[in-house]
Design a protein around this motif. Structure first.
Motif, PDB file in Angstrom:
ATOM      1  N   PRO A  80     -27.867 -16.924   5.263  1.00 50.70           N
ATOM      2  CA  PRO A  80     -27.077 -18.167   5.384  1.00 50.70           C
ATOM      3  C   PRO A  80     -27.844 -19.400   4.929  1.00 50.70           C
ATOM      4  CG  PRO A  80     -26.745 -16.792   7.319  1.00 50.70           C
ATOM      5  CD  PRO A  80     -27.856 -16.160   6.541  1.00 50.70           C
ATOM      6  N   SER A  81     -29.112 -19.504   5.324  1.00 50.63           N
ATOM      7  CA  SER A  81     -29.923 -20.648   4.897  1.00 50.63           C
ATOM      8  C   SER A  81     -30.158 -20.620   3.392  1.00 50.63           C
ATOM      9  CB  SER A  81     -31.265 -20.650   5.626  1.00 50.63           C
ATOM     10  OG  SER A  81     -31.091 -20.854   7.013  1.00 50.63           O
ATOM     11  N   SER A  82     -30.396 -19.427   2.840  1.00 50.33           N
ATOM     12  CA  SER A  82     -30.655 -19.312   1.405  1.00 50.33           C
ATOM     13  C   SER A  82     -29.436 -19.723   0.592  1.00 50.33           C
ATOM     14  CB  SER A  82     -31.065 -17.874   1.061  1.00 50.33           C
ATOM     15  OG  SER A  82     -32.261 -17.521   1.721  1.00 50.33           O
ATOM     16  N   ILE A  83     -28.240 -19.353   1.066  1.00 50.48           N
ATOM     17  CA  ILE A  83     -27.012 -19.741   0.360  1.00 50.48           C
ATOM     18  C   ILE A  83     -26.856 -21.254   0.364  1.00 50.48           C
ATOM     19  CG2 ILE A  83     -24.485 -19.677   0.501  1.00 50.48           C
ATOM     20  CD1 ILE A  83     -24.749 -16.778   1.457  1.00 50.48           C
ATOM     21  N   SER A  84     -27.063 -21.874   1.527  1.00 49.54           N
ATOM     22  CA  SER A  84     -26.933 -23.322   1.624  1.00 49.54           C
ATOM     23  C   SER A  84     -27.958 -24.031   0.740  1.00 49.54           C
ATOM     24  CB  SER A  84     -27.108 -23.774   3.083  1.00 49.54           C
ATOM     25  OG  SER A  84     -27.039 -25.182   3.194  1.00 49.54           O
ATOM     26  N   LEU A  85     -29.195 -23.570   0.750  1.00 51.65           N
ATOM     27  CA  LEU A  85     -30.241 -24.204  -0.041  1.00 51.65           C
ATOM     28  C   LEU A  85     -30.008 -24.010  -1.535  1.00 51.65           C
ATOM     29  CD1 LEU A  85     -33.244 -23.188   2.209  1.00 51.65           C
ATOM     30  CD2 LEU A  85     -32.473 -25.534   1.790  1.00 51.65           C
ATOM     31  N   ALA A  86     -29.542 -22.818  -1.929  1.00 51.27           N
ATOM     32  CA  ALA A  86     -29.239 -22.578  -3.344  1.00 51.27           C
ATOM     33  C   ALA A  86     -28.099 -23.469  -3.811  1.00 51.27           C
ATOM     34  CB  ALA A  86     -28.897 -21.111  -3.564  1.00 51.27           C
ATOM     35  N   TYR A 310     -42.308 -31.257  -0.776  1.00 48.42           N
ATOM     36  CA  TYR A 310     -41.707 -32.228   0.140  1.00 48.42           C
ATOM     37  C   TYR A 310     -40.220 -31.921   0.327  1.00 48.42           C
ATOM     38  CZ  TYR A 310     -39.363 -36.426   1.727  1.00 48.42           C
ATOM     39  OH  TYR A 310     -38.543 -37.280   2.418  1.00 48.42           O
ATOM     40  N   TRP A 311     -39.506 -31.658  -0.774  1.00 44.47           N
ATOM     41  CA  TRP A 311     -38.077 -31.347  -0.658  1.00 44.47           C
ATOM     42  C   TRP A 311     -37.840 -29.981  -0.016  1.00 44.47           C
ATOM     43  CZ3 TRP A 311     -35.214 -35.300  -0.695  1.00 44.47           C
ATOM     44  CH2 TRP A 311     -35.486 -36.394  -1.501  1.00 44.47           C
ATOM     45  N   THR A 312     -38.827 -29.088  -0.132  1.00 38.37           N
ATOM     46  CA  THR A 312     -38.737 -27.815   0.587  1.00 38.37           C
ATOM     47  C   THR A 312     -38.691 -28.063   2.093  1.00 38.37           C
ATOM     48  OG1 THR A 312     -39.910 -26.623  -1.165  1.00 38.37           O
ATOM     49  CG2 THR A 312     -39.915 -25.623   1.031  1.00 38.37           C
ATOM     50  N   ILE A 313     -39.546 -28.980   2.562  1.00 38.96           N
ATOM     51  CA  ILE A 313     -39.539 -29.350   3.974  1.00 38.96           C
ATOM     52  C   ILE A 313     -38.243 -30.064   4.328  1.00 38.96           C
ATOM     53  CG2 ILE A 313     -40.736 -30.653   5.774  1.00 38.96           C
ATOM     54  CD1 ILE A 313     -42.336 -28.294   4.690  1.00 38.96           C
ATOM     55  N   TYR A 314     -37.821 -30.968   3.470  1.00 37.72           N
ATOM     56  CA  TYR A 314     -36.606 -31.749   3.708  1.00 37.72           C
ATOM     57  C   TYR A 314     -35.385 -30.840   3.878  1.00 37.72           C
ATOM     58  CZ  TYR A 314     -33.033 -35.350   2.943  1.00 37.72           C
ATOM     59  OH  TYR A 314     -31.964 -36.192   3.080  1.00 37.72           O
ATOM     60  N   GLY A 315     -35.360 -29.738   3.152  1.00 35.28           N
ATOM     61  CA  GLY A 315     -34.228 -28.821   3.230  1.00 35.28           C
ATOM     62  C   GLY A 315     -34.043 -28.167   4.587  1.00 35.28           C
ATOM     63  N   GLN A 316     -35.047 -28.247   5.451  1.00 40.13           N
ATOM     64  CA  GLN A 316     -34.916 -27.639   6.779  1.00 40.13           C
ATOM     65  C   GLN A 316     -33.912 -28.396   7.650  1.00 40.13           C
ATOM     66  OE1 GLN A 316     -36.525 -24.713   6.934  1.00 40.13           O
ATOM     67  NE2 GLN A 316     -37.178 -25.367   4.887  1.00 40.13           N
ATOM     68  N   GLY A 317     -33.666 -29.666   7.332  1.00 42.22           N
ATOM     69  CA  GLY A 317     -32.776 -30.476   8.154  1.00 42.22           C
ATOM     70  C   GLY A 317     -31.356 -29.946   8.226  1.00 42.22           C
ATOM     71  N   ILE A 473     -35.557 -27.683  -7.277  1.00 39.98           N
ATOM     72  CA  ILE A 473     -36.589 -26.651  -7.168  1.00 39.98           C
ATOM     73  C   ILE A 473     -37.063 -26.529  -5.724  1.00 39.98           C
ATOM     74  CG2 ILE A 473     -38.918 -25.985  -7.876  1.00 39.98           C
ATOM     75  CD1 ILE A 473     -38.360 -27.423 -10.542  1.00 39.98           C
ATOM     76  N   GLY A 474     -37.202 -27.673  -5.052  1.00 43.05           N
ATOM     77  CA  GLY A 474     -37.635 -27.642  -3.655  1.00 43.05           C
ATOM     78  C   GLY A 474     -36.683 -26.874  -2.768  1.00 43.05           C
ATOM     79  N   PHE A 475     -35.390 -27.059  -2.956  1.00 43.25           N
ATOM     80  CA  PHE A 475     -34.405 -26.320  -2.168  1.00 43.25           C
ATOM     81  C   PHE A 475     -34.429 -24.826  -2.508  1.00 43.25           C
ATOM     82  CE2 PHE A 475     -31.575 -30.284  -1.471  1.00 43.25           C
ATOM     83  CZ  PHE A 475     -32.313 -30.609  -0.342  1.00 43.25           C
TER      84      PHE A 475
END
Length: 550
Positions: A80-86, A310-317, A473-475
């Motif tokens: 679920p998280s991977s789908i949202s981030l992609a 940084y955007w990788t971390i941001y995507g956790q929100g 790319i971060g997401f």
């Protein structure tokens, strides 16, 4: 492209031998007629509400996407998280393409209109997938997953056509009124973006959680339909700029020629930069100054690459934080249950509060005491705030499970799915969202100010594209890291049931790699030499506008 003739516009022809229109010239009338001013205001209002509806739709889709995939499609973590981030990553890549298509082929109006139609089809399809057809005609899980993928792809492509072009089109309508009027438009444009986000994270997420996903997605589909109606209502009156070609294309060609000529470097001085081989003076096809400008952009690129994590971390929100919140106490009273996705509002709120505070108070005070808080230093501090956010999230997860061992858990039913939740109130998550929002003010916004002040004016669109690429790319990396962490730890670090796993270890892992990224950033920042330009000073409002408009 020609639209309905505007009395204030005079077509410019290409020259003595050309009869084809090359663009528009806005006549310098001191006192345009009241009707003309009224028309321009209405066009701008249409564009502002178009953006409001588009953002409401986008965030209405994103807000609970993770929980829809988990609770309705029954997908195993971290899918679920991977789908949202992609989905979000693709949505940040597509404006780069949308801007290029508009500049090179279709123009802004046609690109926005075409993107809106794709957007509408995607949201209608998403609503159709979530409709309850009854036991006899219910869609299979595989069918739902397939249609979900198609709908998200259409929405992400559609948002690229709109997001890259709607704000420049709005500015075109009032450019003749002067820079102050244009800046006011950008300020209002940003405000409408936040208003659309606010409605999505309050009204839409509440309907999705308390009524049904179908009703929530009907709202998002209706919103983008309204955006299309508002946008095309001014189709006969928009000022349309002539196609000018894409600097992004030229930049890529210069880089490609430099790389090709690098294959033949025997006997050449090592002092020659690899991009210099694209210069006319050295046998290339491009003016020397154009190549030097691209070299300036390439000098900024390594620093921008550190933004990826940084955007990788941001995507956790909108993924792991949301999952964590769903295992905390959502019911605040007998009559109100807090939507887990609504905690993201605290990040938006701190952003809106801090922008004027740091611009008007904190930065001037630091300057008064002789502290040179440069853009690079701001970005570094912002990265530390982002690292602090995931650290706090990890500590919060430890405390959440300690509450269960001490006070027991209770069963709650977000989206009609039973969850053994902690007695801890969901508002304990607020600090991690506040830290993330603070990090955005200090990293993302000064990052664009830095890039803008250090690059040639005509290549700032390329810089915007580079920034959007790092977000995408971060997401993507965030989704990949979640999958790797689950695989490597046999599901412990990204569990389906958070009460039986170690999600806190995943948060601490993200904090560790963010710290390493910070060390690399400091190394690059210390080596960087600022380029002095007359356009180096940009207000925070303009920085935020540049970020959000694309």
């Amino acid at each position: 492209m020609w639209q309905k003739q505007d009395p204030e516009l005079v077509p410019i022809v290409g020259g003595p031998s050309s009869s084809e229109p090359q663009g528009y010239h806005v006549s310098m009338l001191r006192h345009p007629s009241p009707m003309r001013r009224h028309t321009r205001i209405l066009l701008v209002v249409c564009i502002l509400f178009t953006e409001l509806c588009e953002r409401l739709t986008f965030y209405g889709v994103v807000a609970n996407l993770v929980l829809y995939c988990r609770d309705y499609l029954k997908l195993e973590a971290p899918l679920p998280s991977s789908i949202s981030l992609a989905f979000q990553g693709t949505s940040f890549f597509s404006p780069v393409i949308g801007g290029w298509v508009a500049d090179t082929f279709l123009g802004r109006y046609n690109t926005i209109y075409g993107g809106s139609l794709l957007y509408l089809v995607g949201t209608v399809l998403l609503a159709a997938v979530t409709f309850n057809y009854g036991a006899v005609h219910e869609l299979g899980t595989g069918t739902k997953e397939a249609f979900l993928g198609i709908s998200l792809l259409l929405i992400s492509v559609g948002t690229g056509g709109i997001k890259a072009n709607v704000s420049p089109l709005g500015a075109d309508q009032i450019e003749s009124q002067g820079a102050i009027v244009v800046q006011r438009f950008f300020d209002w444009f940003y405000w409408f973006i936040q208003l659309g986000s606010f409605i999505a994270y309050t009204a839409v997420v509440t309907v999705q959680q308390e009524v049904s996903f179908f009703c929530g997605y009907v709202i998002t589909a209706s919103s983008i339909f309204l955006a299309i109606i508002l946008f095309i209502s001014g189709r006969n009156y928009y000022i349309i700029q002539q196609l000018k070609g894409s600097y992004m294309t030229d930049t890529c060609k210069i880089i490609w020629q430099g790389l090709k000529k690098c294959q033949c470097t025997c006997g050449e001085s090592m002092e020659v930069h690899w991009l210099d081989r694209a210069k006319e003076s050295l046998g290339g096809n491009w003016p020397d100054q154009r190549v030097n400008d691209v070299k300036t952009v390439m000098g900024i690129a390594p620093i921008f690459l550190t933004f990826v994590l940084y955007w990788t971390i941001y995507g956790q929100g909108q993924t792991s934080y949301l999952l964590q919140g769903s295992f905390m106490k959502l019911k605040l009273s007998d009559h109100f249950t807090m939507p887990a996705a609504s905690l993201y509002l605290f990040e938006i709120t701190i952003l809106l509060i801090l922008i004027p505070v740091v611009d008007r108070i904190i930065y001037p005070v630091l300057h008064y005491f002789g502290i040179n808080f440069t853009p690079l230093r701001k970005m570094g501090v912002g990265m530390l705030f982002a690292m602090g956010s995931v650290m706090v999230a990890g500590l919060m997860e430890v405390e959440r499970k300690r509450f269960i061992s001490t006070h027991g858990y209770f069963e709650q039913h977000p989206f009609d799915t039973p969850v053994n939740a902690s007695q801890m109130n969901i508002f304990y998550q607020v600090p991690q969202y506040v830290l993330m929002g603070t990090g955005e003010v200090l990293t993302s916004i000064p990052g664009l100010a830095f890039a803008y002040s250090q690059s040639p004016i005509y290549l700032r669109g390329v810089i915007i594209g580079l920034n959007l690429s790092t977000i995408g790319i971060g997401f993507y990396i965030a989704g990949a890291l979640a999958a790797i962490a689950r695989k490597a730890t046999d599901g412990a670090w990204y569990p389906q049931d958070l009460n039986n796993g170690k999600l806190e270890n995943y948060f601490f892992f993200l904090a560790a790699i963010m710290f390493l990224n910070f060390v690399v950033f400091v190394f690059l920042a210390r080596k960087y030499k600022y380029v002095e330009t007359p356009t180096a000073t940009i207000s925070v409002t303009q920085e935020v506008t540049s970020k959000t408009l694309t």
